[in-house]
Scaffold this active site. Structure first.
Site, PDB file in Angstrom:
ATOM      1  N   HIS A  66       0.806  -1.226   0.000  1.00  0.00           N
ATOM      2  CA  HIS A  66       0.000   0.000   0.000  1.00  0.00           C
ATOM      3  C   HIS A  66       0.837   1.273   0.000  1.00  0.00           C
ATOM      4  O   HIS A  66       0.292   2.352  -0.277  1.00  0.00           O
ATOM      5  CB  HIS A  66      -0.926   0.014   1.216  1.00  0.00           C
ATOM      6  CG  HIS A  66      -1.946  -1.072   1.220  1.00  0.00           C
ATOM      7  ND1 HIS A  66      -3.049  -1.079   0.401  1.00  0.00           N
ATOM      8  CD2 HIS A  66      -2.017  -2.227   1.939  1.00  0.00           C
ATOM      9  CE1 HIS A  66      -3.766  -2.177   0.621  1.00  0.00           C
ATOM     10  NE2 HIS A  66      -3.161  -2.891   1.540  1.00  0.00           N
ATOM     11  N   ALA A 146      -8.996  -3.438   8.834  1.00  0.00           N
ATOM     12  CA  ALA A 146      -8.821  -2.031   9.194  1.00  0.00           C
ATOM     13  C   ALA A 146      -9.480  -1.090   8.195  1.00  0.00           C
ATOM     14  O   ALA A 146      -9.396   0.126   8.343  1.00  0.00           O
ATOM     15  CB  ALA A 146      -7.335  -1.703   9.296  1.00  0.00           C
ATOM     16  N   HIS A 236      -3.760 -12.165   1.670  1.00  0.00           N
ATOM     17  CA  HIS A 236      -3.249 -12.308   3.053  1.00  0.00           C
ATOM     18  C   HIS A 236      -3.979 -13.419   3.831  1.00  0.00           C
ATOM     19  O   HIS A 236      -4.808 -13.182   4.704  1.00  0.00           O
ATOM     20  CB  HIS A 236      -3.231 -10.995   3.827  1.00  0.00           C
ATOM     21  CG  HIS A 236      -4.465 -10.134   3.790  1.00  0.00           C
ATOM     22  ND1 HIS A 236      -5.738 -10.599   4.018  1.00  0.00           N
ATOM     23  CD2 HIS A 236      -4.586  -8.799   3.579  1.00  0.00           C
ATOM     24  CE1 HIS A 236      -6.586  -9.594   3.961  1.00  0.00           C
ATOM     25  NE2 HIS A 236      -5.905  -8.479   3.690  1.00  0.00           N
ATOM     26  N   ASN A 239      -5.840 -13.731   7.499  1.00  0.00           N
ATOM     27  CA  ASN A 239      -6.294 -12.419   7.963  1.00  0.00           C
ATOM     28  C   ASN A 239      -7.577 -11.992   7.270  1.00  0.00           C
ATOM     29  O   ASN A 239      -7.725 -12.155   6.056  1.00  0.00           O
ATOM     30  CB  ASN A 239      -5.209 -11.361   7.734  1.00  0.00           C
ATOM     31  CG  ASN A 239      -3.952 -11.646   8.535  1.00  0.00           C
ATOM     32  OD1 ASN A 239      -2.900 -11.912   7.976  1.00  0.00           O
ATOM     33  ND2 ASN A 239      -4.063 -11.620   9.843  1.00  0.00           N
ATOM     34  N   ARG A 247     -15.686 -28.390  11.022  1.00  0.00           N
ATOM     35  CA  ARG A 247     -16.986 -28.643  10.386  1.00  0.00           C
ATOM     36  C   ARG A 247     -17.419 -27.493   9.483  1.00  0.00           C
ATOM     37  O   ARG A 247     -18.475 -27.569   8.854  1.00  0.00           O
ATOM     38  CB  ARG A 247     -18.065 -28.892  11.460  1.00  0.00           C
ATOM     39  CG  ARG A 247     -17.927 -30.238  12.157  1.00  0.00           C
ATOM     40  CD  ARG A 247     -19.148 -30.548  13.008  1.00  0.00           C
ATOM     41  NE  ARG A 247     -19.306 -29.605  14.098  1.00  0.00           N
ATOM     42  CZ  ARG A 247     -18.707 -29.727  15.291  1.00  0.00           C
ATOM     43  NH1 ARG A 247     -17.914 -30.772  15.541  1.00  0.00           N
ATOM     44  NH2 ARG A 247     -18.903 -28.833  16.234  1.00  0.00           N
ATOM     45  N   ASP A 294       2.133  -6.085   2.482  1.00  0.00           N
ATOM     46  CA  ASP A 294       0.987  -5.310   2.974  1.00  0.00           C
ATOM     47  C   ASP A 294       1.476  -4.005   3.595  1.00  0.00           C
ATOM     48  O   ASP A 294       0.851  -3.455   4.501  1.00  0.00           O
ATOM     49  CB  ASP A 294       0.166  -6.120   3.978  1.00  0.00           C
ATOM     50  CG  ASP A 294      -1.262  -5.613   4.136  1.00  0.00           C
ATOM     51  OD1 ASP A 294      -1.772  -4.964   3.211  1.00  0.00           O
ATOM     52  OD2 ASP A 294      -1.866  -5.860   5.199  1.00  0.00           O
ATOM     53  N   ALA A 329      -3.613  -2.760  11.178  1.00  0.00           N
ATOM     54  CA  ALA A 329      -3.899  -1.880  10.038  1.00  0.00           C
ATOM     55  C   ALA A 329      -2.719  -1.870   9.081  1.00  0.00           C
ATOM     56  O   ALA A 329      -1.946  -0.922   9.023  1.00  0.00           O
ATOM     57  CB  ALA A 329      -4.222  -0.474  10.533  1.00  0.00           C
TER      58      ALA A 329
END
Length: 409
Positions: A66, A146, A236, A239, A247, A294, A329
């Site tokens: 990012h 986030a 990811h 996450n 199950r 990330d 975040a």
């Protein structure tokens, strides 16, 4: 690089055929040949560098990043995109997908314009911006992570086409059409259980995009339906998705079970426990696991208050969270650190770590003929690590990355 040719000699070279002691010859920004070492004259316009037993790896390809160095990809400024790309080049990333977080559609389109402009004008010594990865807005509000769930939406419009029975579909929304019609995206993350997600998947795949499953409360069957529609990755892993239950295996169970899916993992010891990292790598192997950062704009900077899209985030001891919350975040990870972590607590060899950081992501994106491996004809994207796996040099498309850009990770 001023020399017409460059020979890197005396290194342990991670190639598609294993670790080899070969000389790597670079000409005109590409790998020209791999040749057995030995005394050879260097032409007057050539340069030879002795690696003295250091490791030579393919340049890293980060499919999920990012930002970094105070810049993020949710921006309308191509210079901000290039700033983050230059920073990550200093940590071995020679190609990346500029990843956006969910935002109002007009803001996303402006970000795509900026990413497209940066991609069209690559800077020497910086990571090549391969295009955009849209992480949203077609995500589940049940698993927002986030991100601001108010920006999430389903891919379909209000009116529906009744074709009778189970084949009924809804037309894609105007927002989905606009985002899908932009030239910058190369990848899109979506929640497969949303109305219209399978149609969006099919349309995106037809346009040549990589579809990754993310921020999802999908059950196993919904994940399999997305695979059948053309989805090939999981964003990811572990996450922002339904936890594994014996199950109710959900998306994570499908990720571990189905060979069609390649899994991203944030290997920082924060997002995923080392035991879960090892489990993932044993289930998927290096050919179906991708190391990603990330990374957010705070990466490479001191603890403090930063942004992720339009959200305020706080970084303390390198861990990014929403203020007043334990919600993670994004990350402050770099790819060279991810590779070291994969070896240190992932329990894999450096050759496998290199595959997960370079070869597998390049293949997944469909650029394995140009990126991700040390072989003749590939771009001269190379990373030199010392015996302790610390990064010492980076070559991006034949140009050395300025050492001043490399900040200790």
């Amino acid at each position: 690089m001023s020399a017409a040719s460059l020979t890197l000699s005396g290194g342990r070279v991670v190639t598609p055929d294993g670790v080899r002691w070969v000389d790597v010859v670079v000409r005109a920004g590409r790998i020209a040949e791999l040749r057995e070492p030995g005394p050879r004259p260097v032409s007057p316009d050539g340069e030879r560098i002795e690696l003295d037993g250091q490791w030579l790896l393919p340049g890293f390809v980060d499919l999920h990043v990012h930002g970094g160095d105070g810049a993020q990809f949710n921006t309308d400024d191509p210079a901000e995109v290039q700033r983050a790309a230059a920073f990550h080049a200093g940590h071995g990333t020679t190609a990346l997908l500029a990843t956006t977080v969910a935002a109002p559609v007009n803001e996303l389109l402006s970000a795509l314009d900026a990413i497209g402009a940066a991609s069209a004008a690559p800077r020497p010594g910086a990571a090549e911006v391969l295009g955009a990865h849209l992480e949203g807005p077609f995500l589940s509000a049940i698993r927002p992570g986030a991100m601001e769930a108010a920006h999430f939406m389903a891919p379909v419009g209000e009116s529906r086409i009744d074709v009778g029975g189970a084949g009924a579909i809804a037309p894609l929304s105007h927002a989905a059409e606009r985002l899908l019609g932009h030239s910058a995206p190369r990848s899109i993350s979506l929640a497969p259980e949303l109305p219209g997600a399978l149609e969006l998947t099919r349309r995106a795949v037809a346009r040549g995009l990589l579809v990754s499953l993310a921020h999802s409360d999908a059950d196993y069957g919904q994940a399999v339906a997305a695979i059948e529609a053309g989805a090939r990755a999981v964003t990811h892993a572990f996450n922002a998705m339904r936890p594994l239950h014996h199950r109710d295996p959900g998306l994570l169970g499908a990720a571990l079970d189905r060979d069609e899916l390649t899994c991203e993992v944030i290997c920082d010891g924060v997002h995923v426990d080392p035991a879960a990292v090892r489990l993932l790598m044993r289930c998927k192997g290096a050919a179906r696991t991708v190391l990603v950062t990330d990374a957010i704009e705070a990466t490479g900077l001191p603890d403090g208050d930063y942004r992720l899209g339009d959200r305020a985030i706080r970084v303390r001891t390198g861990r990014a969270t929403l203020p007043g919350s334990a919600t993670i975040a994004g990350a402050t990870l770099t790819m060279d650190a991810a590779v070291r972590n994969a070896v240190a607590f992932g329990g894999v060899t450096l050759a496998d770590a290199a595959r997960m950081a370079a070869t597998t992501p390049a293949e997944l994106l469909g650029i394995g003929d140009r990126k991700g491996s040390i072989a003749p004809g590939r771009d001269a994207d190379l990373v030199v690590l010392d015996r302790d796996l610390a990064l010492t040099r980076v070559l991006a498309r034949g140009a050395w990355v300025d050492a001043a850009a490399r900040v200790a990770s």
